[in-house]
Design a protein around this motif. Structure first.
Motif, PDB file in Angstrom:
ATOM      1  N   ASP A   1       0.651  -1.194   0.024  1.00  0.00           N
ATOM      2  CA  ASP A   1      -0.104   0.270  -0.084  1.00  0.00           C
ATOM      3  C   ASP A   1       0.962   1.240   0.154  1.00  0.00           C
ATOM      4  O   ASP A   1       0.319   2.388  -0.361  1.00  0.00           O
ATOM      5  N   ARG A   2       2.162   1.206   0.412  1.00  0.00           N
ATOM      6  CA  ARG A   2       3.160   2.391   0.614  1.00  0.00           C
ATOM      7  C   ARG A   2       4.227   2.223  -0.341  1.00  0.00           C
ATOM      8  O   ARG A   2       5.168   3.288  -0.321  1.00  0.00           O
ATOM      9  N   ALA A   3       4.435   1.248  -1.139  1.00  0.00           N
ATOM     10  CA  ALA A   3       5.641   1.262  -1.752  1.00  0.00           C
ATOM     11  C   ALA A   3       5.542   2.135  -3.254  1.00  0.00           C
ATOM     12  O   ALA A   3       4.716   2.269  -3.668  1.00  0.00           O
ATOM     13  N   GLY A   4       6.758   2.542  -3.770  1.00  0.00           N
ATOM     14  CA  GLY A   4       6.858   3.085  -5.050  1.00  0.00           C
ATOM     15  C   GLY A   4       7.219   2.134  -6.018  1.00  0.00           C
ATOM     16  O   GLY A   4       7.759   0.984  -5.774  1.00  0.00           O
ATOM     17  N   GLU A   5       6.912   2.644  -7.062  1.00  0.00           N
ATOM     18  CA  GLU A   5       7.107   1.968  -8.521  1.00  0.00           C
ATOM     19  C   GLU A   5       8.460   2.227  -9.055  1.00  0.00           C
ATOM     20  O   GLU A   5       8.819   3.280  -9.202  1.00  0.00           O
ATOM     21  N   LEU A   6       9.204   0.991  -9.201  1.00  0.00           N
ATOM     22  CA  LEU A   6      10.472   1.283 -10.320  1.00  0.00           C
ATOM     23  C   LEU A   6      10.426   0.323 -11.533  1.00  0.00           C
ATOM     24  O   LEU A   6      10.113  -0.643 -11.565  1.00  0.00           O
ATOM     25  N   ALA A   7      10.529   1.198 -12.581  1.00  0.00           N
ATOM     26  CA  ALA A   7      10.459   0.651 -13.837  1.00  0.00           C
ATOM     27  C   ALA A   7      11.837   0.019 -14.336  1.00  0.00           C
ATOM     28  O   ALA A   7      12.813   1.131 -14.788  1.00  0.00           O
ATOM     29  N   GLU A   8      12.170  -1.008 -14.475  1.00  0.00           N
ATOM     30  CA  GLU A   8      13.444  -1.520 -14.884  1.00  0.00           C
ATOM     31  C   GLU A   8      13.708  -1.637 -16.253  1.00  0.00           C
ATOM     32  O   GLU A   8      12.490  -2.092 -16.865  1.00  0.00           O
ATOM     33  N   GLN A   9      14.392  -1.311 -16.878  1.00  0.00           N
ATOM     34  CA  GLN A   9      14.973  -1.201 -18.426  1.00  0.00           C
ATOM     35  C   GLN A   9      15.820  -2.399 -18.793  1.00  0.00           C
ATOM     36  O   GLN A   9      16.641  -2.627 -17.980  1.00  0.00           O
ATOM     37  N   GLU A  10      15.534  -2.712 -20.099  1.00  0.00           N
ATOM     38  CA  GLU A  10      16.341  -4.010 -20.276  1.00  0.00           C
ATOM     39  C   GLU A  10      17.720  -3.221 -20.739  1.00  0.00           C
ATOM     40  O   GLU A  10      17.899  -2.322 -21.480  1.00  0.00           O
ATOM     41  N   LEU A  11      18.878  -3.950 -20.232  1.00  0.00           N
ATOM     42  CA  LEU A  11      20.237  -3.422 -20.303  1.00  0.00           C
ATOM     43  C   LEU A  11      20.533  -3.655 -21.975  1.00  0.00           C
ATOM     44  O   LEU A  11      20.705  -4.855 -22.473  1.00  0.00           O
ATOM     45  N   THR A  12      20.856  -2.537 -22.648  1.00  0.00           N
ATOM     46  CA  THR A  12      21.644  -2.621 -23.891  1.00  0.00           C
ATOM     47  C   THR A  12      22.657  -2.041 -24.067  1.00  0.00           C
ATOM     48  O   THR A  12      23.123  -0.992 -23.367  1.00  0.00           O
TER      49      THR A  12
END
Length: 292
Positions: free
Chosen positions: A274-285
């Motif tokens: 309920d309190r966590a932030g979101e992180l979008a991981e990108q594929e390493l290129t």
């Protein structure tokens, strides 16, 4: 050639004893189904990541478990990936019910959960029971988790750069929330140590402090006091590993973990989600260096 009555009986008995070769999760059909999903933009990738993790939970449950301990470990993972919607109490109840365990455990260990081996379900029937539990208990919990996340999941929208839309397939964190990964790893460590047992009362005491952290203080505050003072004899016999531990120690520790840890872990997952932030991981290129 004429078949004798005795041979007919033997053939019937053999047919009854034979189990289907594969009654588990049909992963090939599921992969085929999921490959047919429409190729759309991933505006709310966290929802897709969460659903993919739910599919893995279903697969593990339908396939069954090697032991009661493995089922309890699955319960901890389920607490995280359902954001606490599958209650720890529900998992604990299954772990203490012989008839349920005889259907959930798929190895010879399931025999200890019935008084008479003839009471065991055939493998295909046990798999049907597990699928029924998925439909009545696990899927509603998964649906509730998606409902809770649907509006807090970040929507990635850009008119000029579609690389800002994260690929759900490369996301490592449950629901794309690093805080859930952190609590998951700490809970898994605490659970593994409890199942293995402790070398001393001091190790058990310090584990209790770390357990409070892993459960985000959802575990009973006086748990360690009760098991080291009020129930000290039982603790020394089963939680602290000693001579003759293999007789009853593993069973006691699994029961202890199911009853006291899993409910707290599910509550912690619910609070953190309920309190966590979101992180979008990108594929390493590999990036080309364009500097002159």
């Amino acid at each position: 050639m004429r078949t004798r009555p005795r041979e007919v009986k033997r053939m019937i008995d053999d047919a009854h004893d034979r189990q289907p070769e594969d009654v588990g999760f049909d992963s090939s059909d599921v992969r085929r189904l999921q490959r047919s999903l429409p190729e759309t933009t991933n505006l709310r990738a966290a929802l897709q990541k969460l659903t993919s993790d739910h599919v893995e939970l279903v697969e593990s449950f339908v396939d069954g478990f090697d032991s009661r301990q493995e089922f309890v470990r699955w319960g901890q993972r389920a607490a995280i990936h359902t954001l606490g919607e599958l209650s720890g109490e529900w998992v604990a109840d299954r772990a203490f019910t012989g008839l349920d365990m005889s259907a959930l455990v798929t190895t010879d260990a399931r025999r200890r959960w019935v008084d008479d081996p003839s009471e065991l379900y055939p493998a295909d029937r046990a798999a049907d029971i597990r699928r029924g539990v998925v439909a009545t208990e696990l899927l509603p919990a998964c649906s509730s988790a998606v409902r809770r996340l649907r509006w807090s999941a970040v929507e990635y929208v850009s008119d000029t750069d579609d690389t800002l839309q994260p690929d759900p397939a490369v996301q490592q964190n449950p629901a794309m929330r690093p805080a859930l990964s952190e609590v998951h790893e700490r809970q898994r460590w605490a659970l593994d140590r409890a199942l293995e047992g402790f070398d001393s009362l001091d190790a058990l005491t310090v584990w209790g402090q770390r357990l409070t952290e892993a459960s985000y203080a959802e575990v009973d505050g006086d748990l360690i006091t009760r098991i080291t003072v009020d129930e000290a004899e039982t603790t020394r016999r089963f939680l602290v590993v000693g001579e003759g531990d293999e007789d009853h120690g593993p069973f006691f520790r699994t029961s202890f973990a199911a009853a006291y840890l899993l409910p707290a872990f599910a509550s912690a997952a619910r609070e953190v989600a309920d309190r966590a932030g979101e992180l979008a991981e990108q594929e390493l290129t590999e990036v080309e260096d364009k500097r002159l």
